[in-house]
Scaffold this motif. Structure first.
Motif, PDB file in Angstrom:
ATOM      1  N   LEU A  30      51.273  48.388 -61.801  1.00  0.00           N
ATOM      2  CA  LEU A  30      50.856  47.858 -63.121  1.00  0.00           C
ATOM      3  C   LEU A  30      49.652  47.147 -63.231  1.00  0.00           C
ATOM      4  O   LEU A  30      49.045  47.151 -64.112  1.00  0.00           O
ATOM      5  N   LEU A  31      49.518  46.178 -62.297  1.00  0.00           N
ATOM      6  CA  LEU A  31      48.539  45.162 -61.960  1.00  0.00           C
ATOM      7  C   LEU A  31      46.988  46.087 -61.843  1.00  0.00           C
ATOM      8  O   LEU A  31      46.022  45.704 -62.422  1.00  0.00           O
ATOM      9  N   TYR A  36      47.452  46.327 -68.194  1.00  0.00           N
ATOM     10  CA  TYR A  36      47.932  45.089 -68.443  1.00  0.00           C
ATOM     11  C   TYR A  36      46.797  44.124 -67.894  1.00  0.00           C
ATOM     12  O   TYR A  36      46.128  44.346 -66.871  1.00  0.00           O
ATOM     13  N   ASP A  37      46.489  43.224 -68.763  1.00  0.00           N
ATOM     14  CA  ASP A  37      45.221  42.436 -68.428  1.00  0.00           C
ATOM     15  C   ASP A  37      45.662  40.757 -68.051  1.00  0.00           C
ATOM     16  O   ASP A  37      44.701  39.901 -68.423  1.00  0.00           O
ATOM     17  N   GLY A  38      47.013  40.584 -68.163  1.00  0.00           N
ATOM     18  CA  GLY A  38      47.460  39.038 -68.192  1.00  0.00           C
ATOM     19  C   GLY A  38      47.323  38.404 -66.586  1.00  0.00           C
ATOM     20  O   GLY A  38      47.808  37.392 -66.779  1.00  0.00           O
ATOM     21  N   ASP A  59      46.906  34.496 -66.004  1.00  0.00           N
ATOM     22  CA  ASP A  59      46.347  34.029 -67.210  1.00  0.00           C
ATOM     23  C   ASP A  59      47.411  33.370 -68.045  1.00  0.00           C
ATOM     24  O   ASP A  59      48.475  34.050 -68.450  1.00  0.00           O
ATOM     25  N   VAL A  60      47.255  31.976 -68.381  1.00  0.00           N
ATOM     26  CA  VAL A  60      47.987  31.356 -69.349  1.00  0.00           C
ATOM     27  C   VAL A  60      47.454  31.397 -70.716  1.00  0.00           C
ATOM     28  O   VAL A  60      46.562  30.550 -70.936  1.00  0.00           O
ATOM     29  N   ALA A 128      64.611  43.235 -65.513  1.00  0.00           N
ATOM     30  CA  ALA A 128      63.503  42.772 -64.840  1.00  0.00           C
ATOM     31  C   ALA A 128      62.493  43.638 -64.150  1.00  0.00           C
ATOM     32  O   ALA A 128      62.131  43.702 -63.089  1.00  0.00           O
ATOM     33  N   THR A 129      61.947  44.264 -65.352  1.00  0.00           N
ATOM     34  CA  THR A 129      60.720  45.146 -64.980  1.00  0.00           C
ATOM     35  C   THR A 129      59.487  44.373 -64.579  1.00  0.00           C
ATOM     36  O   THR A 129      59.544  43.212 -65.065  1.00  0.00           O
ATOM     37  N   PRO A 130      58.757  45.147 -63.878  1.00  0.00           N
ATOM     38  CA  PRO A 130      57.444  44.285 -63.698  1.00  0.00           C
ATOM     39  C   PRO A 130      56.680  43.800 -64.857  1.00  0.00           C
ATOM     40  O   PRO A 130      56.295  42.332 -64.932  1.00  0.00           O
ATOM     41  N   TYR A 131      56.604  44.501 -66.255  1.00  0.00           N
ATOM     42  CA  TYR A 131      56.149  43.990 -67.303  1.00  0.00           C
ATOM     43  C   TYR A 131      56.926  42.703 -67.828  1.00  0.00           C
ATOM     44  O   TYR A 131      56.449  41.762 -67.966  1.00  0.00           O
TER      45      TYR A 131
END
Length: 771
Positions: A30-31, A36-38, A59-60, A128-131
């Motif tokens: 995913l990363l 996904y860019d978080g 990133d928060v 608890a999926t990766p996302y």
């Protein structure tokens, strides 16, 4: 520091493409994608047991508001995948990460994981999926930054969290100076340790049989939100408290010295030691909002701990005793004496019962008198008590017999005992000594009636009409009374509730209930009986055939009806009616009655009957009209009720100077009423009106009518009733026309019962046509 610690545990560096744990590989994928860019993947590592660790920069989204906690726009996080079937963990790696709530426990020098899920691990694993995992991490960091993750309405965090054993406190909690002893109900170490208070007078026997010696101490207040590292040894534990300004050594030494000086408590020194540390928690300085109790399980005996602290000496024979000369503590022994955190569970008390049941806002404890501890009453009391409801007085003269066990809250160990006494003991075991008392007597006996008089609320579950009417008509108590009972077949539940002030009494509601059975087609079969058994072997005292699943459901409905909302201003009737499509709830508000004492009887006339006669007189113009009165009698109470008036039959004769009531449909209607209500309602007399310009005073014809009514009811051993509507109001006559009283409707004159109509005597009365 934390990142180096993990590097030592996970020495093998692996590429993202080499990850084998399914969750770890999915997270890395995913990363690596553009979806996904978080967060960004920094590196991956593996432990010898195959567990895989992913280092991320997350990133928060802090926004424009200034954070109240030092959470930065990018935080280094390590996500651990210990193995398939186990929940992944997210660890904060910054050495100076702030000490905030909702960080899971860890030993000193080890990274702490985020508390991301409030559900059990196997439930969390499903979602608890990766996302989801990444978004929960970012949410945790953002809300913690702004101080919102631990809200003002949440419980205060305890000083410690995490456990390897479970300890259950007594229901009255811990208090300074109290002596607690521990037991397990199994030799299995996985079973919880139950703590009991060793009370004076019986302390010696409980102390002698205890498995664990519990040393309970109370510290000075500490600040809110401090979840600290988990100590490994007694010395570590003392160091944690020392950093907070608490001298744990002196507190422990003081407690152990008291044990060694008391011969009754000295055996505790030979037991395995359990430490309880209770800390008053302050959300703001000087305002203690909660007591946080944490426990620590020692592998050493209490005497060994005392010896290491210099509070206890050991004799050459190995016995623990008093220190005769000054003795220093043994720091080396304290550093090697392991402690394990225990999971503290508070004993079940009223506060926990209310919180767990959603009744936390109930307010003061209500004193409740329960009359009748049978199948329904016992389960109503137990269901309510499990919600922290009530300080109970249980009143019942009966004993528990074997056949009662099919649907009673009590169990086989109570057979042969008074139901009231045994049920009160069960409630005391549940909520403590003040929860219940009992009276093994009929409520109509003087002593038993005291419990009713002192109650804030009375619940009649006796399934006895005489008992319910005594509560309504004879008892002088002022608290609102409710009656709960089942239909003869057990299929329906009835709840009759008086309101504060008792303006509408239980007997009034009973009569309105009977009339509801007449007017509501779905309830016409309500009073039909069901199957029975003869538990005594003879023809006496039959018991209905009814499953516990049915009674249990009815008891649950009854508790909600009685306690979830206040009664309507005039009281109410609720029927839970069993149908093929499910339970049907029918609710009807109560209605006031006009009561007069006349001729040695109390006669209660439904207010809308009075209004209906006025309405009929107005509608008749210059003609007289009339019909039949429907009601009931109680010869023991010397009381009558008039609940309905029937319209004139179609063959009736109306004129300006008289009225002759016809016969068409009368027999069929009265037969239906008596059958539907099991003769609780029947013919009680006649009503008619006088034309305009004439009062309600009886005429010579009315005297003849009164004698005719008397002949009609002669075999019922009750006096005749006649009601006349005239220019001056509505007048009730009983026995003779010379025994009469005007009926004054409470609070409203002609407006009372506005819009009420009267019914038809031909065919089946319908709801809304007869009042």
């Amino acid at each position: 520091m934390f990142e180096r610690f993990l590097d030592e545990l996970f020495p093998e560096t692996v590429s993202a493409s080499a990850l084998v744990r399914r969750g770890a590989a999915a997270l890395a994928s995913l990363l690596a994608s553009a979806r996904y860019d978080g967060a960004r993947l920094v590196r991956c590592a593996r432990r010898q047991d195959g567990a895989e660790l992913l280092f991320l920069d997350v990133d928060v989204p802090l926004g424009q508001r200034r954070p109240v906690n030092d959470i930065r726009t990018t935080e280094r996080i390590a996500v651990l995948y210990p193995g398939d079937g186990r929940l992944p963990m997210a660890y904060v790696l910054r050495d100076d990460f702030p000490d905030v709530p909702h960080l899971n426990i860890a030993h000193e020098g080890e990274p702490r994981s985020l508390c991301l899920f409030e559900m059990p691990a196997d439930e969390a694993l499903r979602i608890a999926t990766p996302y989801v995992l990444l978004e929960r991490v970012r949410h945790w960091l953002r809300e913690t930054a702004h101080g919102r993750l631990h809200g003002e309405d949440q419980p205060l965090d305890p000083l410690f969290a995490g456990s390897s054993h479970t300890v259950v406190l007594p229901p009255d909690g811990v208090r300074e100076g109290g002596i607690l002893v521990g037991f397990r109900r199994s030799d299995d170490d996985g079973f919880p340790i139950l703590l009991e208070r060793a009370r004076s007078g019986s302390a010696s026997s409980r102390v002698g049989t205890a498995t664990f010696a519990c040393l309970s101490i109370v510290t000075p207040p500490l600040a809110h939100g401090r979840i600290r590292a988990l100590p490994r040894t007694v010395a570590d534990l003392m160091g944690v408290y020392e950093a907070l300004g608490v001298d744990l050594r002196d507190l422990l030494r003081e407690g152990l010295t008291a044990w060694v000086k008391d011969s009754a408590l000295a055996p505790l020194l030979e037991r395995q030691c359990l430490l309880l540390v209770t800390t008053p928690i302050e959300r703001t300085s000087g305002q203690v909002e909660a007591l946080a109790t944490k426990g620590f399980f020692l592998e050493a005996k209490a005497g060994q701990l005392g010896e290491s602290l210099g509070a206890v000496a050991r004799s050459p024979e190995g016995k623990f005793g008093m220190v005769l000369v000054g003795r220093q503590h043994d720091e080396g022994a304290l550093r090697t004496m392991p402690v394990n955190a225990v999971d503290i569970r508070h004993g079940f008390d009223r506060a926990l019962a209310r919180a767990a049941s959603g009744y936390a806002e109930l307010g003061n404890v209500t004193k409740i008198a329960l009359v009748g501890a049978g199948a329904l009453g016992s389960q109503v009391a137990l269901n309510a008590a499990r919600g922290g409801i009530g300080q109970w007085t249980i009143i019942d003269p009966d004993h528990l017999l074997p056949h009662n066990l099919a649907r009673h809250a009590l169990t086989a160990e109570h057979v042969g005992r008074p139901k009231a006494e045994a049920l009160a003991e069960v409630l005391v075991d549940l909520l403590g000594t003040a929860a219940a008392t009992s009276s093994v007597a009929d409520v109509r006996d003087g002593a038993a009636g005291t419990g009713v008089g002192e109650a804030d609320m009375v619940i009649d579950a006796s399934a006895s009409v005489p008992c319910a009417r005594w509560l309504a008509c004879t008892s002088t108590h002022g608290s609102p009374t409710s009656s709960v009972f089942l239909s003869p077949s057990g299929g329906d539940l009835v709840v009759l509730r008086e309101a504060e002030g008792r303006a509408v009494r239980l007997d009034h509601l009973e009569m309105l209930f009977y009339w509801l059975l007449v007017t509501e087609p779905a309830l016409h079969g309500h009073l039909r009986g069901g199957g029975t058994i003869m538990p005594s072997g003879g023809c006496r005292n039959p018991s209905v055939q009814l499953a516990q699943s049915v009674v249990g459901a009815h008891a649950a409905h009854a508790v909600r009806e009685l306690f979830d909302a206040p009664a309507a201003p005039a009281g109410s009737m609720v029927i839970w009616h069993e149908t093929k499509a499910g339970d049907l709830r029918v609710e009807v508000p109560g209605e006031r009655f006009v009561e007069v004492v006349i001729g040695g009887w109390t006669v209660a006339v439904r207010a809308s009957v009075v209004a209906g006669i006025r309405s009929a007189r107005a509608s008749a113009g210059g003609l007289e009209t009339g019909g039949i009165l429907v009601g009931g009698w109680d010869r023991q109470q010397r009381k009558a009720w008039v609940v309905a008036l029937l319209d004139p039959p179609p063959d009736s004769e109306h004129s300006p100077t008289g009225f002759v009531r016809g016969l068409v449909g009368v027999h069929r209607t009265l037969e239906h009423i008596e059958t539907t209500t099991a003769v609780n309602l029947t013919y009680v007399g006649e009503w008619h009106t006088h034309p305009r310009g004439h009062s309600s005073s009886p005429s010579e014809d009315d005297r003849l009518l009164m004698r005719w009514i008397g002949d009609a009811v002669a075999y019922s051993d009750v006096p005749p009733v006649m009601v006349i509507g005239g220019e001056d109001g509505v007048r009730l006559m009983l026995e003779t026309v010379g025994c009469h009283a005007l009926l004054e409707v409470p609070g409203g004159g002609d407006d009372e019962g506005e819009g009420a109509s009267h019914g038809t005597s031909g065919g089946t009365p319908k709801q809304g046509e007869i009042r």
